[in-house]
Write an enzyme that holds these catalytic residues in place. Structure first.
Site, mmCIF file in Angstrom:
data_model
loop_
_atom_site.group_PDB
_atom_site.id
_atom_site.type_symbol
_atom_site.label_atom_id
_atom_site.label_comp_id
_atom_site.label_asym_id
_atom_site.label_seq_id
_atom_site.Cartn_x
_atom_site.Cartn_y
_atom_site.Cartn_z
ATOM 1 N N LYS A 184 5.213 6.020 19.244
ATOM 2 C CA LYS A 184 4.241 6.064 20.334
ATOM 3 C C LYS A 184 4.815 6.802 21.549
ATOM 4 O O LYS A 184 4.150 7.678 22.119
ATOM 5 C CB LYS A 184 3.844 4.645 20.711
ATOM 6 N N ARG A 236 3.727 -1.937 26.018
ATOM 7 C CA ARG A 236 3.310 -1.693 24.638
ATOM 8 C C ARG A 236 4.522 -1.614 23.717
ATOM 9 O O ARG A 236 5.616 -1.228 24.138
ATOM 10 C CB ARG A 236 2.519 -0.380 24.538
ATOM 11 N N GLY A 271 -2.003 -1.759 16.145
ATOM 12 C CA GLY A 271 -2.536 -3.096 16.361
ATOM 13 C C GLY A 271 -1.743 -4.235 15.770
ATOM 14 O O GLY A 271 -2.112 -5.394 15.926
ATOM 15 N N MET A 303 1.520 -5.156 16.397
ATOM 16 C CA MET A 303 2.354 -5.870 17.366
ATOM 17 C C MET A 303 1.587 -5.995 18.683
ATOM 18 O O MET A 303 0.539 -5.387 18.861
ATOM 19 C CB MET A 303 3.693 -5.146 17.541
ATOM 20 N N ARG A 324 -1.774 9.860 17.446
ATOM 21 C CA ARG A 324 -1.111 9.512 16.186
ATOM 22 C C ARG A 324 -1.894 10.142 15.041
ATOM 23 O O ARG A 324 -3.099 10.393 15.172
ATOM 24 C CB ARG A 324 -1.030 7.994 15.990
ATOM 25 N N HIS A 383 -10.600 -1.704 14.080
ATOM 26 C CA HIS A 383 -9.513 -2.149 13.206
ATOM 27 C C HIS A 383 -9.922 -2.106 11.737
ATOM 28 O O HIS A 383 -9.174 -1.642 10.871
ATOM 29 C CB HIS A 383 -9.088 -3.574 13.579
ATOM 30 N N ARG A 413 -0.728 12.583 -32.806
ATOM 31 C CA ARG A 413 0.186 11.546 -33.271
ATOM 32 C C ARG A 413 -0.371 10.887 -34.521
ATOM 33 O O ARG A 413 -1.508 10.415 -34.526
ATOM 34 C CB ARG A 413 0.393 10.494 -32.176
ATOM 35 N N GLU A 416 10.732 6.326 -28.820
ATOM 36 C CA GLU A 416 10.287 5.089 -28.168
ATOM 37 C C GLU A 416 11.104 3.885 -28.615
ATOM 38 O O GLU A 416 10.734 2.749 -28.326
ATOM 39 C CB GLU A 416 8.788 4.857 -28.440
ATOM 40 N N SER A 423 8.995 13.863 -27.712
ATOM 41 C CA SER A 423 8.134 13.332 -26.656
ATOM 42 C C SER A 423 8.516 11.877 -26.432
ATOM 43 O O SER A 423 8.521 11.082 -27.378
ATOM 44 C CB SER A 423 6.664 13.436 -27.055
ATOM 45 N N GLY A 464 7.877 8.327 -25.485
ATOM 46 C CA GLY A 464 6.806 7.344 -25.297
ATOM 47 C C GLY A 464 7.346 6.210 -24.448
ATOM 48 O O GLY A 464 7.861 5.218 -24.979
ATOM 49 N N THR A 465 7.224 6.357 -23.132
ATOM 50 C CA THR A 465 7.930 5.443 -22.225
ATOM 51 C C THR A 465 7.351 4.040 -22.213
ATOM 52 O O THR A 465 8.035 3.101 -21.794
ATOM 53 C CB THR A 465 7.946 6.014 -20.795
ATOM 54 N N ASN A 466 6.105 3.862 -22.654
ATOM 55 C CA ASN A 466 5.559 2.498 -22.693
ATOM 56 C C ASN A 466 6.338 1.643 -23.691
ATOM 57 O O ASN A 466 6.840 0.554 -23.372
ATOM 58 C CB ASN A 466 4.077 2.530 -23.075
ATOM 59 N N CYS A 521 5.011 11.223 -22.802
ATOM 60 C CA CYS A 521 3.590 10.949 -23.048
ATOM 61 C C CYS A 521 3.180 9.528 -22.686
ATOM 62 O O CYS A 521 2.138 9.046 -23.130
ATOM 63 C CB CYS A 521 3.235 11.236 -24.507
ATOM 64 N N TYR A 561 7.121 19.257 -20.053
ATOM 65 C CA TYR A 561 5.808 18.761 -19.648
ATOM 66 C C TYR A 561 5.845 17.239 -19.524
ATOM 67 O O TYR A 561 6.733 16.571 -20.062
ATOM 68 C CB TYR A 561 4.710 19.175 -20.637
#
Length: 857
Positions: A22, A91, A100, A102, A319, A435, A597, A725, A744, A746-748, A811, A831
């Protein structure tokens, strides 16, 4: 004290960490030649000293008197004086803007014996109320009749009110209201410092990921300029452009003869800012010019608070404004096209997480529901939900899985938890800068404010519009684009991206190194992904080729079959429909790469969970109930997610994979004959644990390909790759990579198997784990870089050493997480692929990751 600074153009070199955002904004406005009331700022160091010692430094009062003396000289007013009084505000000023959250004090320096005019009497009443509430948490207006209906300009009435308030203050608090201006000032500073730890500030920091290192505040002491004076006086908030759309011209709100807190608190319905132009065209033009320059300086749409005191324009704060996602995208593209911002800055300016929210729902224009009432569309989108009247009820309903609309007269920072839990917010008061509006836009919540005809009786759980009664739990729909409110549930439609959205997408695609592919499960999703300019399909799950009842029953027959002959006959029966399915898919993807797949789910997923459906299924499959029950018992697994699934199906039941490959290649040949274009097919082998599994399936693919080649000699080679995976596959990635065209991740499933947490069961306890800080985030939402990520890094390094030409992709849904994309950029991935509606965010993340990487070269 070395950490007191005059607010001046010379102090723009100070940082927000030192003097707060501020105070720094005030310095910048002065540097731009804007009219700013005289002020001083105490650095955040004062807060730290107070925190450590629980008291102000010994020299503080001396320093405070020095600052007031300097402001007196520059303002030509006298603190505590009767004839020419100086009033000041105190302030807060955190490094990160927390509007708003504080406490702030206005009108400090008012003394009862010095009051002369009706305006001063009314201002003093507000000062007493604010002081009691902020310092002592006592709300005097709840204990007294706040004001009579008549006589507000009568001094005797106002004097009696003041006496009542002062007496009530003394009775409730046990001390006399302070009449020494410097004592008022000292207590105000302490209260502002303490407000760093109030509930709403803590909540705001948590919701906006403000770190512990930023828990501090500077303190600004500034001359008050008075919008409640006679003549042309008032207070306003101007926004450099529409915060919902990002379009010019400047807009905002203004209240004549009132101070600013009446406007920003939503306690009064304002006029449009054009009212100023009607009074003073030159002043309005000055306001426009300054605000246009400020948004170029800030490289963001800005919100400016200002006061006009007897025809003089004063700027109090600037701001970056909370905008809708659409507005921010429109802004950066306009700035780029006007040469005010480079392409890299424009790309870096948009947080990827907002792109996922960009496609807001809107009210279906063909609906027949009548409009209940209309207010101000303060935060875009549309939302349906059950009405609640308190923040606590919003939280409770949300925990029960219900969508809610939080309805209030006006919101306050105390409501922030409930606002976060709500799908939308509706207020009877306020405007675009109240607000509710600011907070909702920051949270991505739908918001409608200033709905004037709604009467709310929160204690009775009731709101009324004319004779229509709406109780807690009833459903309403709010439209944050138009401000309309509807009774009941109105159909919603998804909004289409704007020209600026596509332009930013093009800019990001040009800047990114990694390609962005889509995970698609249907032809409809493929159409959307093509419209979103995908680089290819990173994951097509072939189990979705069995979405028709006839197809799913045939795959069930194949799973239940006990001989190769039976499975082959079933495959022949499926041939025409399956080939047509892939042809329809390849018609759309044409020569874009498409990673298909092979069948991955555990075999049990093809059968109903509930045994009561099995007799009917047995009849459809042409089996006796006993035969079906017996075969399902034979196939039963204790942990099917780690049982016969993925490549193990192809190893144990090769006919299933071979028929899939045959149909895929046959469809490719047919498409080439019809269009002259061969699909760019990548066949993905899922759930590899051993490199020998990959070799077995790879040989199946190659053998089937050679057979297809006899039919069409021009058939180009298909690429063959593995989905990584399982931890062993990652650690042995070099062995797999020797004969693979691509890997590839497969992160899940990789997250599930590395950490040992079921992704289906984790929601039962993950929230508790995060609350107890066992984990900082849900690892199925954000990639666990130190665990799963480390294994990926090892796998990529080993794979590239074994096969420098191998293509590396990802993927899983982590592919749209900015931190994961950064990580993939660092490792040189080719990718990432994610669900269709997250592609824009992934592409923007990829561009930003590349910009960061280039900056670090």
């Amino acid at each position: 004290m070395s950490f007191i600074h005059r607010i001046s153009a010379d102090n723009c070199h100070l940082t927000a960490d030192q003097i707060g955002s501020k105070a720094l904004s005030l310095c910048k406005m002065l540097a731009h030649g804007m009219n700013v009331p005289p002020a001083f700022v105490f650095e955040t160091e004062l807060f730290r000293l107070y925190e450590n010692n629980r008291q102000l430094p010994e020299s503080f009062m001396t320093d405070l008197r020095f600052t007031i003396q300097d402001i007196e000289i520059r303002s030509q007013k006298k603190f505590g004086d009767k004839d020419n009084p100086l009033y000041v505000s105190v302030r807060s000023g955190a490094a990160a803007s927390m509007p708003g959250m504080m406490d702030s004090f206005l009108n400090i320096g008012m003394v009862e014996d010095n009051l002369k005019t009706s305006d001063e009497y009314k201002r003093y009443i507000n000062f007493i109320k604010d002081y009691a509430a902020l310092v002592h948490q006592i709300y005097l207006e709840e204990l007294l009749e706040d004001s009579p209906e008549h006589g507000l300009e009568d001094k005797s009435v106002l004097q009696n009110m003041i006496k009542s308030y002062l007496a009530c203050f003394e009775q409730q608090i046990g001390e006399v209201f302070p009449q020494d201006p410097f004592e008022q000032l000292r207590i105000a500073v302490i209260t502002v410092l303490k407000s760093v730890h109030n509930r709403r500030a803590k909540t705001y920091r948590m919701l906006h990921d403000i770190s512990k290192n930023e828990v501090a505040t500077a303190v600004i002491i500034q001359q008050m300029v008075l919008g409640d004076m006679v003549g042309f006086s008032g207070s306003g908030v101007a926004v450099s452009r529409d915060p919902n759309t990002g379009q010019l011209p400047m807009m905002g709100e203004f209240v004549l003869h009132h101070q600013g807190e009446m406007l920003v608190g939503g306690a009064i319905n304002p006029e449009k800012i054009a009212l100023i132009k009607a009074h003073d065209t030159e002043l309005f033009t000055t306001l426009e010019q300054h605000i246009a320059a400020l948004e170029i300086i800030y490289e963001h749409p800005v919100e400016v608070e200002f006061t006009i005191e007897n025809g003089t324009l004063w700027f109090l704060q600037v701001r970056p404004v909370k905008t809708s996602d659409e507005a921010l995208v429109n802004f950066v593209v306009q700035m780029f096209e006007a040469n005010h911002m480079t392409a890299d800055k424009a790309i870096a300016h948009v947080p990827p997480k907002i792109i996922e929210r960009f496609l807001h729902d809107s009210v279906d224009p063909d609906h027949k529901q009548p409009v209940l009432d209309t207010g101000v569309g303060a935060s875009p989108g549309a939302a349906c939900g059950q009405v609640v009247f308190t923040a606590d009820d919003a939280i409770r309903y949300h925990a029960e899985g219900k969508k809610v609309i939080l309805v209030r007269h006006e919101t306050s920072p105390e409501d922030i938890y409930g606002m976060y839990a709500a799908a939308g917010i509706l207020t009877a008061r306020g405007g675009l800068t109240s607000h509710a509006a600011v907070a909702a836009r920051g949270m991505g919540r739908v918001c409608v404010t200033a709905v004037k005809n709604i009467k709310i009786v929160a204690l009775d759980g009731l709101m009324m519009v004319d004779k229509t009664r709406i109780r807690a739990g009833d459903i309403i729909t709010i439209d944050g684009n138009t401000g309309r409110v509807f009774l009941g549930e109105v159909p919603l439609k998804q909004k289409k991206p704007s020209r600026a959205f596509y332009k930013l997408n093009q800019m990001a695609a040009k800047r990114a190194r990694m390609a962005i592919r889509a995970n698609v499960d249907s032809l409809a999703e493929t159409d959307i992904a093509l419209d979103f300019d995908m680089s290819g399909v990173g994951l097509y799950r072939t189990e979705y080729a069995f979405y028709k009842e006839e197809d799913i029953n045939n795959i069930r027959r194949m799973v239940l079959a006990e001989t190769i002959q039976e499975r082959s006959e079933i495959a022949d029966h499926m041939r025409t429909g399956q080939i047509m399915h892939y042809k329809n898919l390849f018609k759309k993807t044409r020569d874009l790469p498409i990673a298909v797949r092979l069948l991955d789910p555990p075999l049990h997923e093809f059968f109903p969970d509930n045994p009561r459906y099995l007799p009917e299924l047995a009849q459809k499959l042409g089996l006796s109930e006993s035969k079906l029950f017996q075969r399902l018992r034979d196939l039963k697994e204790y942990n099917p997610m780690l049982g016969v699934r993925g490549c193990r199906v192809g190893v144990l039941y090769p006919e299933i994979y071979i028929f899939q490959i045959k149909f895929i290649l046959a469809a490719a040949i047919d498409i080439a004959k019809e269009t002259g274009i061969y699909p760019n097919i990548e066949i993905m082998v899922p759930f590899i644990g051993f490199e020998t599994e990959f070799q077995i399936i790879r040989q199946q693919i190659l053998s089937t390909y050679e057979s297809a080649k006899h039919e069409d000699a021009k058939l180009p080679p298909v690429k063959i790759g593995a989905v990584i995976e399982l931890p062993r596959a990652a650690l042995c990635a070099d062995q797999i990579a020797k004969t693979a065209d691509f890997l590839s991740f497969g992160t899940n499933d990789l997250t599930q198997t590395v950490i040992g947490i079921s992704r289906d069961d984790s929601p039962r306890f993950m929230t508790d784990y995060m609350r107890k800080r066992i984990v900082p985030f849900d690892p199925f939402v954000k990639l666990d870089l130190s665990g799963v990520g480390m294994l990926i890094a090892i796998a990529v390094e080993k794979a590239r050493k074994a096969n420098p030409d191998i293509v590396i992709g990802l993927c899983g849904e982590h592919g749209a997480d900015p931190e994961c994309v950064d990580f993939c950029e660092m490792l040189g991935f080719d990718y990432v692929s994610c669900s269709v509606f997250r592609m824009f965010g992934a592409r923007l993340s990829a561009a930003q990751a590349r910009i960061k990487a280039d900056a670090n070269l």
